[in-house]
Scaffold this active site. Structure first.
Site, PDB file in Angstrom:
ATOM      1  N   GLU A  86       0.900  -1.052   0.156  1.00  0.00           N
ATOM      2  CA  GLU A  86      -0.010   0.127   0.361  1.00  0.00           C
ATOM      3  C   GLU A  86       1.063   1.070  -0.035  1.00  0.00           C
ATOM      4  O   GLU A  86       0.140   2.297   0.920  1.00  0.00           O
ATOM      5  CB  GLU A  86      -0.781   0.304   0.975  1.00  0.00           C
ATOM      6  CG  GLU A  86      -1.670  -1.531   1.301  1.00  0.00           C
ATOM      7  CD  GLU A  86      -3.263  -1.541   2.263  1.00  0.00           C
ATOM      8  OE1 GLU A  86      -2.958  -0.442   3.284  1.00  0.00           O
ATOM      9  OE2 GLU A  86      -3.736  -2.393   2.217  1.00  0.00           O
ATOM     10  N   ASN A 134       2.209  -4.929  -2.926  1.00  0.00           N
ATOM     11  CA  ASN A 134       1.341  -5.159  -2.997  1.00  0.00           C
ATOM     12  C   ASN A 134      -0.190  -4.418  -2.440  1.00  0.00           C
ATOM     13  O   ASN A 134       0.579  -3.022  -1.815  1.00  0.00           O
ATOM     14  CB  ASN A 134       1.048  -6.079  -1.838  1.00  0.00           C
ATOM     15  CG  ASN A 134      -0.184  -6.975  -1.737  1.00  0.00           C
ATOM     16  OD1 ASN A 134      -1.378  -7.259  -3.018  1.00  0.00           O
ATOM     17  ND2 ASN A 134      -0.748  -6.708  -0.642  1.00  0.00           N
ATOM     18  N   HIS A 174      -9.339  -6.554  -2.157  1.00  0.00           N
ATOM     19  CA  HIS A 174     -11.584  -6.033  -0.961  1.00  0.00           C
ATOM     20  C   HIS A 174     -12.428  -5.620  -2.342  1.00  0.00           C
ATOM     21  O   HIS A 174     -12.695  -4.177  -1.787  1.00  0.00           O
ATOM     22  CB  HIS A 174     -10.488  -5.431   0.188  1.00  0.00           C
ATOM     23  CG  HIS A 174      -9.841  -5.997   0.615  1.00  0.00           C
ATOM     24  ND1 HIS A 174      -9.545  -6.934   1.744  1.00  0.00           N
ATOM     25  CD2 HIS A 174      -8.480  -5.950   0.873  1.00  0.00           C
ATOM     26  CE1 HIS A 174      -8.696  -7.274   2.392  1.00  0.00           C
ATOM     27  NE2 HIS A 174      -7.630  -7.096   1.709  1.00  0.00           N
ATOM     28  N   GLU A 214      -5.900 -10.963  -1.680  1.00  0.00           N
ATOM     29  CA  GLU A 214      -6.249 -10.988  -0.362  1.00  0.00           C
ATOM     30  C   GLU A 214      -8.111 -10.462  -0.791  1.00  0.00           C
ATOM     31  O   GLU A 214      -8.993  -9.831  -0.175  1.00  0.00           O
ATOM     32  CB  GLU A 214      -5.803  -9.686  -0.047  1.00  0.00           C
ATOM     33  CG  GLU A 214      -4.721  -9.277   0.712  1.00  0.00           C
ATOM     34  CD  GLU A 214      -3.971  -8.179   1.272  1.00  0.00           C
ATOM     35  OE1 GLU A 214      -5.214  -7.267   1.548  1.00  0.00           O
ATOM     36  OE2 GLU A 214      -3.222  -8.114   1.382  1.00  0.00           O
ATOM     37  N   ASP A 224     -12.061 -10.779  -1.455  1.00  0.00           N
ATOM     38  CA  ASP A 224     -13.232 -10.969  -0.476  1.00  0.00           C
ATOM     39  C   ASP A 224     -14.502  -9.912  -0.866  1.00  0.00           C
ATOM     40  O   ASP A 224     -13.473  -9.237  -1.411  1.00  0.00           O
ATOM     41  CB  ASP A 224     -13.190 -10.589   1.220  1.00  0.00           C
ATOM     42  CG  ASP A 224     -12.165  -9.290   1.663  1.00  0.00           C
ATOM     43  OD1 ASP A 224     -12.326  -8.325   0.712  1.00  0.00           O
ATOM     44  OD2 ASP A 224     -11.997  -9.199   2.477  1.00  0.00           O
TER      45      ASP A 224
END
Ligand code: XIL
Length: 338
Positions: free
Chosen positions: A151, A192, A228, A256, A258
């Protein structure tokens, strides 16, 4: 042949939605790519959870959700604690699952001695070098890929004003990557981030950084696309964007995944979520350089979403009682290209 069998059974399942509860096939269907999940140390005391975590028909790969982060691995300067990370590695090794490392440098869950230390440029660079080198070195040979940098961009494509950027400019990026390469030359080194699923300023900025790092001969092997997501809001440019990243000559991974919704969940939301999972898996399937997908835990019981996004949840492919949701079949259909 195997694919045809799965294909016909999955098409049948589309009409008999309850039967897919019997299947354990997410990792099997991923073919040459991997399918995996994040997990966290406190969850490993739940025996039903651990049984499914070790189900290699569904999961090829694990990522520690917290235990390798800076605050947990170097809570005091020069004092390294690896017990939590080691536990997850041992859990993965028991079942021959691949390990992703997460992460070396991040502005969150960072030890306060780093943030509050008022270090000068040279000192902070040596701290980054020592942290990444020691962390990655501890796990040498046991981790296939590392999120070395997490990030580092703002959504508008400018660099995030972290203690690292504010002190060293962009110098910490190369320092972290070089230290990681030196510590474990075989591990793939990733940057990432979130909000890089579709095209836009942030994706462009990251692509430009990767080009620059390559031009400068700084080691960089992969881009981690966190993913996400929100139900019904998967960017239409996702596949093209993954391809754009892959065309830079690096690996791409969905790290990651979801897909959250505003609670309460409804059949309509769960159905849309199923479609969203299919769209994302298919995007990875269709891009050769996309090497795998990790869900950010497989069960709603241990999802980070409700604790972070008030009123939202139900983001994972299994519900809180470890029952498969329509999203599970969505992943099946994604791998099958249905
Ligand atoms: C999350 C963990 O899942 C939570 O348990 C923790 O409280 C906060 O961090 N992006 C990342 C992950 O890169 O490290 C975050 O993990 C989720 C967002």
């Amino acid at each position: 042949m195997l694919k045809e069998i799965f294909l016909s059974s999955a098409m049948a399942l589309a009409f008999v939605p309850t039967s897919y509860a019997q299947l354990d096939i997410l990792a099997q269907l991923a073919g040459k790519k991997y399918f995996g999940t994040a997990t966290d140390n406190p969850e490993l005391t739940n025996t039903s959870y651990v049984a499914q975590l070790g189900n290699t028909l569904d999961f090829h790969q694990l990522t520690p959700a917290n235990s390798m982060k800076w605050e947990n691995t170097e809570p005091e300067r020069g004092v390294f604690t690896f017990a939590g990370g080691d536990q997850i590695v041992q859990q993965a090794q028991k079942h021959n699952q691949l390990m992703r490392g997460h992460n070396c440098v991040w502005h969150n869950q960072l030890a306060s001695w780093v943030t509050d230390g008022n270090f000068d440029n040279a000192t902070l660079l040596s701290i980054v070098e020592n942290h990444c080198g020691t962390l990655v070195g501890h796990y040498k040979g046991q981790i296939v890929s590392w999120d070395v940098l997490n990030e580092i961009f703002n959504d508008d494509g400018t660099f995030r004003q972290s203690v690292f950027f504010n002190t060293t400019g962009t110098a910490y990026i190369a320092t972290a990557l070089r230290a990681a390469r030196k510590a474990d030359p075989k591990a793939k080194l990733y940057i990432n981030d979130f909000n890089i699923e579709g095209s836009g300023a942030k994706s462009t900025a990251l692509a430009n950084l990767v080009k620059q790092l390559k031009a400068d001969k700084v080691p960089i092997d992969g881009i981690g696309v966190q993913s996400h997501m929100i139900v019904g809001e998967i960017p239409s440019t996702m596949k093209d964007n993954l391809q754009m990243f892959a065309d830079l000559g690096v690996e791409v991974a969905i790290t990651e995944l979801d897909v959250r919704m505003t609670l309460p969940e409804t059949p309509a939301l769960l159905e849309q979520q199923k479609k969203d999972y299919t769209t994302i898996i298919q995007a990875c399937k269709e891009v050769k350089g996309c090497i795998g997908v990790t869900v950010w835990d497989w069960t709603d019981k241990f999802s980070w979403v409700p604790g972070t996004f008030a009123g939202q949840g139900a983001a994972c492919p299994w519900d809180e009682n470890f029952k498969k949701k329509p999203a599970y079949l969505g992943i099946v259909e994604g791998w099958l290209g249905l």
